[in-house]
Design a protein around this motif. Structure first.
Motif, short mmCIF file in Angstrom:
data_model
loop_
_atom_site.label_atom_id
_atom_site.label_comp_id
_atom_site.label_asym_id
_atom_site.label_seq_id
_atom_site.Cartn_x
_atom_site.Cartn_y
_atom_site.Cartn_z
N ASN A 109 58.33 35.08 -6.89
CA ASN A 109 57.41 35.79 -7.77
C ASN A 109 56.25 36.44 -7.03
OD1 ASN A 109 56.32 33.20 -7.23
ND2 ASN A 109 55.14 33.21 -9.12
N THR A 110 55.87 35.89 -5.87
CA THR A 110 54.81 36.52 -5.08
C THR A 110 55.28 37.85 -4.51
OG1 THR A 110 53.94 34.32 -4.52
CG2 THR A 110 53.21 36.17 -3.17
N HIS A 111 56.52 37.89 -4.02
CA HIS A 111 57.09 39.15 -3.55
C HIS A 111 57.16 40.16 -4.69
CE1 HIS A 111 59.90 42.09 -1.88
NE2 HIS A 111 60.75 41.82 -2.85
N ALA A 112 57.57 39.72 -5.87
CA ALA A 112 57.65 40.64 -7.01
C ALA A 112 56.28 41.19 -7.36
CB ALA A 112 58.27 39.92 -8.21
N ALA A 113 55.26 40.33 -7.32
CA ALA A 113 53.89 40.78 -7.59
C ALA A 113 53.43 41.79 -6.54
CB ALA A 113 52.94 39.59 -7.63
N ASP A 114 53.78 41.52 -5.29
CA ASP A 114 53.39 42.42 -4.20
C ASP A 114 54.05 43.79 -4.35
OD1 ASP A 114 52.11 42.73 -1.45
OD2 ASP A 114 54.20 43.20 -0.98
N VAL A 115 55.33 43.81 -4.67
CA VAL A 115 56.04 45.08 -4.85
C VAL A 115 55.47 45.84 -6.05
CG1 VAL A 115 58.27 46.13 -5.42
CG2 VAL A 115 58.15 44.30 -3.72
N THR A 116 55.13 45.12 -7.12
CA THR A 116 54.56 45.77 -8.29
C THR A 116 53.21 46.39 -7.97
OG1 THR A 116 55.71 44.16 -9.70
CG2 THR A 116 53.93 45.43 -10.71
N GLN A 117 52.36 45.65 -7.26
CA GLN A 117 51.06 46.20 -6.87
C GLN A 117 51.23 47.38 -5.92
OE1 GLN A 117 49.24 45.94 -3.72
NE2 GLN A 117 47.26 46.66 -4.52
N THR A 118 52.19 47.27 -4.98
CA THR A 118 52.47 48.37 -4.07
C THR A 118 52.92 49.61 -4.83
OG1 THR A 118 53.11 46.84 -2.30
CG2 THR A 118 53.88 49.10 -2.10
N ALA A 119 53.81 49.42 -5.79
CA ALA A 119 54.27 50.54 -6.61
C ALA A 119 53.10 51.20 -7.33
CB ALA A 119 55.32 50.08 -7.60
N GLY A 120 52.13 50.39 -7.78
CA GLY A 120 50.95 50.94 -8.43
C GLY A 120 50.14 51.82 -7.49
N VAL A 121 50.01 51.38 -6.25
CA VAL A 121 49.29 52.19 -5.26
C VAL A 121 50.03 53.50 -5.02
CG1 VAL A 121 48.54 52.30 -2.84
CG2 VAL A 121 48.26 50.17 -4.13
N PHE A 294 61.40 58.31 -8.63
CA PHE A 294 61.03 56.93 -8.95
C PHE A 294 61.91 55.92 -8.20
CE2 PHE A 294 59.91 58.89 -13.31
CZ PHE A 294 58.78 59.49 -12.78
N GLN A 295 63.18 56.28 -8.01
CA GLN A 295 64.05 55.41 -7.21
C GLN A 295 63.50 55.26 -5.79
OE1 GLN A 295 68.33 56.47 -7.48
NE2 GLN A 295 67.74 57.58 -9.35
N MET A 296 63.10 56.38 -5.20
CA MET A 296 62.53 56.34 -3.86
C MET A 296 61.21 55.56 -3.86
SD MET A 296 63.99 57.73 -1.14
CE MET A 296 62.64 58.35 -0.11
N LEU A 297 60.42 55.73 -4.90
CA LEU A 297 59.12 55.06 -4.97
C LEU A 297 59.28 53.54 -4.96
CD1 LEU A 297 56.23 56.08 -7.37
CD2 LEU A 297 56.76 53.68 -6.95
N VAL A 298 60.16 53.02 -5.84
CA VAL A 298 60.33 51.57 -5.91
C VAL A 298 61.02 51.04 -4.65
CG1 VAL A 298 61.43 49.68 -7.20
CG2 VAL A 298 60.26 51.54 -8.42
N HIS A 299 61.97 51.80 -4.11
CA HIS A 299 62.60 51.41 -2.85
C HIS A 299 61.57 51.33 -1.74
CE1 HIS A 299 65.58 50.89 0.22
NE2 HIS A 299 65.46 52.11 0.71
N LEU A 300 60.69 52.32 -1.66
CA LEU A 300 59.63 52.30 -0.65
C LEU A 300 58.70 51.12 -0.87
CD1 LEU A 300 58.01 53.53 1.67
CD2 LEU A 300 56.96 55.11 0.00
N ALA A 301 58.33 50.86 -2.12
CA ALA A 301 57.47 49.71 -2.41
C ALA A 301 58.10 48.40 -1.95
CB ALA A 301 57.16 49.66 -3.91
N ASP A 302 59.42 48.31 -2.09
CA ASP A 302 60.15 47.11 -1.69
C ASP A 302 60.19 46.94 -0.17
OD1 ASP A 302 61.60 44.81 -2.35
OD2 ASP A 302 63.52 45.85 -2.29
N LEU A 303 60.09 48.05 0.56
CA LEU A 303 60.16 48.00 2.02
C LEU A 303 58.79 47.96 2.68
CD1 LEU A 303 62.77 50.85 2.75
CD2 LEU A 303 63.24 48.43 2.32
N ALA A 304 57.73 48.15 1.92
CA ALA A 304 56.46 48.60 2.49
C ALA A 304 55.60 47.54 3.15
CB ALA A 304 55.63 49.29 1.40
N ASN A 305 55.95 46.26 3.07
CA ASN A 305 54.98 45.29 3.58
C ASN A 305 54.67 45.39 5.08
OD1 ASN A 305 57.14 43.51 4.69
ND2 ASN A 305 57.51 42.99 2.54
#
Length: 443
Positions: A109-121, A294-305
């Protein structure tokens, strides 16, 4: 292999059980929502910070970072009151969804929260760019404030509440914002802590259900919509028209399926080809074109850490390597060959991170620059800093998490000025926007 399959079956049963026992999740809301309300209010002011420390934040909200971050983003975007969503059902849905994330070392759930916050940015940067009158114009059309929040009195925004934007300068519609936030929040729902090849090679039931195609990702989609539709108390789509529901479902499913690394290169090529055909993404007005963004956005958010400040990028690397090593143990127990990236005798964390950055993360970040230029400008210096530090770790002979880390020199004066937000200096800033990360954080 039989023992592993049995254990995985138990995990799948537990996930399914959560869907069948919605009242249990609702009881948790009564106990925890009030306690977290102050945390959500505080998070609203942090959702666009690139130095957001989700690890510390998770502890501050009783281990429920996904609920708090997602609620804060929905609040920030004006989606909880006066739009289609029922606040109480959103609270119920997110509480139940967070419980469905397993305590994996990385996919939790921490990873999910991080990806969600990243997607927001990232979508703040995207929205700012879409609202520009021209590629060379720093002026924005109405509808969003400098910190990414949606203006309540924007006529432009009210006209596009339910449908994809159809004109230059319109920005993201509320339906699109909601779809991005939801997809990010549930993109790894019920993740078993092992990858698709493992599920396929062990003849896992999920691999049989989804015919070896994007096994985990299809499961995440299925669980997310089952959760909402199987119980009216958590049905976040209750007020949506059929057309609105179908549009959100299409967008969310396509975003989640795009997080499968097996489709990475095909997705990247589709996006690059589309940019070559029409470089100005503000002209991308069809549902298919918007979905590709949007597909690219969420994919990037998932890779972005890896592009986070170093103290965060390092911890994420430690978590993902730990999960891979645990999968290696499961592979050995199942009697199948141990994957190189899961083999404790072959893993080199710095080399693996550098490969991941250069092969996957950086090309994705660079490809998405035409859609979110301010995010690219902000994230790139941090990514370069992370690459340099992994190079030092590699030369020092570091292989595994927490072993033999070299002492890193303090950052040079110029390195301390890296931006941590997508907000341009000329467009206003939120409170404290001039603050810099401390030396301790950057080391």
């Amino acid at each position: 292999m039989a023992a592993v399959a049995s254990q995985m079956a138990v995990q799948e049963h537990d996930a399914a059980n959560l869907l069948l026992r919605p009242n249990a999740s609702l009881n948790i809301i009564k106990l925890s929502t009030g306690a977290m309300s102050n945390g959500i209010i505080g998070t609203v002011g942090q959702v666009h910070r690139w130095d957001f420390n989700v690890f510390e934040y998770a502890n501050s909200v009783q281990g429920r970072p996904l609920y708090s971050v997602t609620m804060a983003l929905l609040e920030n975007q004006g989606l909880l009151d006066g739009w289609l969503l029922d606040r109480h059902k959103v609270e119920a849905y997110l509480t139940a969804a967070e419980r469905m994330y397993k305590p994996n070392p990385y996919h939790n759930n921490t990873h999910a929260a991080d990806v969600t916050q990243t997607a927001g940015v990232i979508f703040t940067s995207l929205d700012q760019h879409l609202r520009r009158r021209s590629n060379s114009d720093d002026c924005f059309c109405n509808g969003t404030t400098a910190n990414g929040a949606v203006s309540n009195n924007s006529a432009a925004d009210s006209k596009q509440q339910h449908n994809s934007s159809s004109s230059v300068g319109a920005g993201l519609s509320k339906l699109e914002r909601f779809a991005i936030i939801l997809a990010s929040a549930v993109h790894d729902l019920g993740h078993p802590g092992v990858n698709n090849p493992f599920l396929i090679r062990t003849h896992n039931r999920q691999a049989l259900i989804y015919n070896d195609k994007s096994v985990n990702e299809n499961m995440h989609c299925s669980l997310a919509f089952q959760l909402a539709l199987d119980n009216p108390d958590v049905n976040v789509f209750e007020r949506f028209s059929q057309a609105e529901y179908e549009q959100v479902r299409k967008l969310v499913c396509e975003m989640i399926l795009a997080t499968d690394m097996d489709v990475h290169f095909a997705l990247l090529k589709r996006f690059e080809d589309a940019v070559a055909a029409q470089p100005d993404v503000r002209q991308w007005r069809s549902l298919e074109q918007r979905s590709l963004i949007f597909q690219m956005l969420v994919h990037l958010a998932d890779l972005a850490n890896p592009s986070r400040p170093w103290h965060l990028a390092l911890k994420w690397a430690e978590w993902v390597v730990t999960e891979f090593l645990e999968q290696g143990v499961k592979e050995a127990e199942a009697g199948i060959p141990v994957s190189d990236m899961c083999n404790k005798d072959k893993v080199c964390m710095p080399a693996a991170q550098l490969f991941f950055i250069e092969r996957f993360m950086q090309p994705t970040l660079d490809a998405f620059k035409p859609a979110a230029p301010s995010f690219h400008s902000m994230a790139t210096p941090w990514l370069e800093d992370t690459k340099a530090r992994w190079g030092i770790f590699k030369e020092a002979g570091v292989r595994m998490p927490h072993h033999g880390y070299p002492q890193l020199a303090p950052p040079a004066a110029g390195q301390q000025q890296k931006p941590w937000a997508v907000l341009g200096a000329g467009h206003g800033s939120s409170s404290g926007a001039s603050a810099q990360l401390s030396n301790e954080q950057q080391q």
